[in-house]
Design a protein around this motif. Structure first.
Motif, PDB file in Angstrom:
ATOM      1  N   VAL A 139      45.378 100.718 137.011  1.00 10.54           N
ATOM      2  CA  VAL A 139      45.277 100.103 135.539  1.00 10.54           C
ATOM      3  C   VAL A 139      43.891  99.283 135.358  1.00 10.54           C
ATOM      4  N   HIS A 140      43.626  98.478 136.411  1.00 11.22           N
ATOM      5  CA  HIS A 140      42.274  97.744 136.028  1.00 11.22           C
ATOM      6  C   HIS A 140      41.100  98.487 136.060  1.00 11.22           C
ATOM      7  N   ARG A 141      41.076  99.678 137.127  1.00 14.70           N
ATOM      8  CA  ARG A 141      39.821 100.630 137.007  1.00 14.70           C
ATOM      9  C   ARG A 141      39.651 101.834 135.933  1.00 14.70           C
ATOM     10  N   LEU A 142      40.832 102.163 135.752  1.00 15.90           N
ATOM     11  CA  LEU A 142      40.855 103.340 134.698  1.00 15.90           C
ATOM     12  C   LEU A 142      41.166 102.850 133.286  1.00 15.90           C
ATOM     13  N   ILE A 143      42.587 102.490 133.162  1.00 12.95           N
ATOM     14  CA  ILE A 143      43.183 102.260 131.862  1.00 12.95           C
ATOM     15  C   ILE A 143      42.381 100.822 130.933  1.00 12.95           C
ATOM     16  N   LEU A 144      42.506  99.767 131.723  1.00 11.62           N
ATOM     17  CA  LEU A 144      41.911  98.579 131.075  1.00 11.62           C
ATOM     18  C   LEU A 144      40.740  98.943 130.323  1.00 11.62           C
ATOM     19  N   PRO A 145      39.381  99.434 130.905  1.00  9.88           N
ATOM     20  CA  PRO A 145      38.188  99.734 130.250  1.00  9.88           C
ATOM     21  C   PRO A 145      38.382 100.900 129.169  1.00  9.88           C
ATOM     22  N   ARG A 146      39.333 101.876 129.291  1.00  3.77           N
ATOM     23  CA  ARG A 146      39.382 102.665 128.103  1.00  3.77           C
ATOM     24  C   ARG A 146      40.361 102.283 127.048  1.00  3.77           C
ATOM     25  N   VAL A 147      41.270 101.149 127.344  1.00  2.00           N
ATOM     26  CA  VAL A 147      41.927 100.484 126.319  1.00  2.00           C
ATOM     27  C   VAL A 147      40.960  99.566 125.338  1.00  2.00           C
ATOM     28  N   LEU A 148      40.317  98.830 126.047  1.00  2.00           N
ATOM     29  CA  LEU A 148      39.298  98.026 125.581  1.00  2.00           C
ATOM     30  C   LEU A 148      38.204  98.708 124.839  1.00  2.00           C
ATOM     31  N   ALA A 149      37.587  99.796 125.242  1.00  2.00           N
ATOM     32  CA  ALA A 149      36.678 100.620 124.444  1.00  2.00           C
ATOM     33  C   ALA A 149      37.346 101.294 123.236  1.00  2.00           C
ATOM     34  N   ALA A 150      38.603 101.785 123.290  1.00  2.00           N
ATOM     35  CA  ALA A 150      39.289 102.306 122.119  1.00  2.00           C
ATOM     36  C   ALA A 150      39.527 101.216 120.940  1.00  2.00           C
ATOM     37  N   MET A 151      39.641  99.894 121.499  1.00  2.00           N
ATOM     38  CA  MET A 151      39.923  98.659 120.655  1.00  2.00           C
ATOM     39  C   MET A 151      38.495  98.185 119.936  1.00  2.00           C
ATOM     40  N   VAL A 152      37.336  98.374 120.656  1.00  2.00           N
ATOM     41  CA  VAL A 152      36.094  97.783 120.103  1.00  2.00           C
ATOM     42  C   VAL A 152      35.670  98.925 119.109  1.00  2.00           C
ATOM     43  N   VAL A 153      35.687 100.136 119.513  1.00  2.00           N
ATOM     44  CA  VAL A 153      34.885 101.215 118.826  1.00  2.00           C
ATOM     45  C   VAL A 153      35.864 101.188 117.438  1.00  2.00           C
ATOM     46  N   ALA A 154      37.346 100.979 117.486  1.00  2.00           N
ATOM     47  CA  ALA A 154      38.005 101.089 116.428  1.00  2.00           C
ATOM     48  C   ALA A 154      37.581 100.105 115.287  1.00  2.00           C
ATOM     49  N   VAL A 155      37.249  98.886 115.775  1.00  2.00           N
ATOM     50  CA  VAL A 155      36.621  97.893 114.927  1.00  2.00           C
ATOM     51  C   VAL A 155      35.500  98.191 113.979  1.00  2.00           C
ATOM     52  N   LEU A 156      34.532  98.753 115.060  1.00  2.00           N
ATOM     53  CA  LEU A 156      33.457  99.100 114.555  1.00  2.00           C
ATOM     54  C   LEU A 156      33.374 100.364 113.758  1.00  2.00           C
ATOM     55  N   LEU A 157      34.185 101.102 113.903  1.00  2.00           N
ATOM     56  CA  LEU A 157      34.331 102.447 113.144  1.00  2.00           C
ATOM     57  C   LEU A 157      35.036 102.072 111.868  1.00  2.00           C
TER      58      LEU A 157
END
Length: 264
Positions: A139-157
């Motif tokens: 969860v910390h190594r794979l899922i957390l960075p992917r979820v945060l990336a989806a949130m940040v990119v969604a706001v920027l897009l």
């Protein structure tokens, strides 16, 4: 005494089980967020991946969205003699509704499906189990960075779609429908509020969170074999779309009740 065979769950029980599993994964992600060291390199890699696969389709989709909204509302306002409010109606519809939904659909369809396929492939190859055996939290190594990336990119897009959609609506209203440039901009500036952009960004943030969590959950729980991963990808996209529209209705209703409209 013979062994008791487990009975399959009913559809209702299966639905509640899946909701609970997604909620548990969300809590695990929130609990893993403050843990150090944060996987910065993986987060940057995933953010770049999300942006690279979604930025061009998002920009291309935003143009016809803005055009359709502007043309439809421009035609309606001409019928009722309220051409001066075309800019406000078009821009607010794009910023509040179209932008976060377009962003979320592309983030879920392009980025979320890839995340689900990647994690699902790791799961059937037993890489997730191997990480747990080695003491690495997936969860910390794979899922957390992917979820945060989806949130940040969604706001920027979402900001990109808002700008492109408003500009596209302005161009189509002025060039195709013969609208007045000054009236379009004046009505928009007269009725728009900073909170309109705020609720749009909040929607995009939550939509990115939902897309990432659902994609990760389906990737962690696929059926056996490559076909199971493909089915999990399809399920993640469909489930995410349904949740996004439901959340959009709830957030829009709450926003309209709490934030009074700006009076001319």
């Amino acid at each position: 005494m013979g062994m008791r065979v487990a009975q399959p769950m009913t559809p209702v029980a299966a639905a509640f089980h899946q909701v609970g599993r997604v909620a548990a994964l969300l809590l695990d992600v929130l609990g893993a967020a403050p843990r150090r060291p944060f996987p910065v390199r993986e987060f940057l890699h995933q953010a770049w991946f999300f942006a690279s696969v979604t930025i061009l389709p998002t920009a291309l989709v935003a143009i016809p969205f803005g055009a359709v909204v502007a043309l439809q509302l421009g035609s309606l306002t001409q019928q009722i003699g309220a051409q001066s409010f075309t800019g406000a109606a078009s821009a607010l519809a794009i910023v509040q509704q179209a932008s976060p939904l377009v962003t979320a659909l592309l983030v879920a369809g392009a980025g979320g499906s890839a995340v689900c396929a990647d994690i699902g492939a790791r799961k059937i190859r037993e890489e997730i189990d191997a990480m747990q055996v080695l003491g690495v939290d997936p969860v910390h190594r794979l899922i957390l960075p992917r979820v945060l990336a989806a949130m940040v990119v969604a706001v920027l897009l979402n900001g990109l779609v808002s700008v492109v959609g408003v500009v596209g609506g302005y161009v189509f209203n002025v060039l195709v429908q013969g609208g007045t440039p000054g009236a379009y901009l004046a009505s928009f500036s007269a009725l728009a509020q900073l909170s309109d952009l705020g609720i749009s960004s909040v929607k995009a943030l939550l939509f990115g969170l939902v897309a990432g969590i659902v994609a990760a959950d389906r990737g962690l729980n696929p059926a056996a074999g490559p076909k199971g991963v493909g089915d999990a990808v399809n399920q993640s996209v469909v489930i995410t779309f349904l949740l996004l529209f439901l959340i959009n209705v709830v957030l829009t209703g709450v926003y309209l009740q709490l934030v009074p409209p700006k009076l001319v």
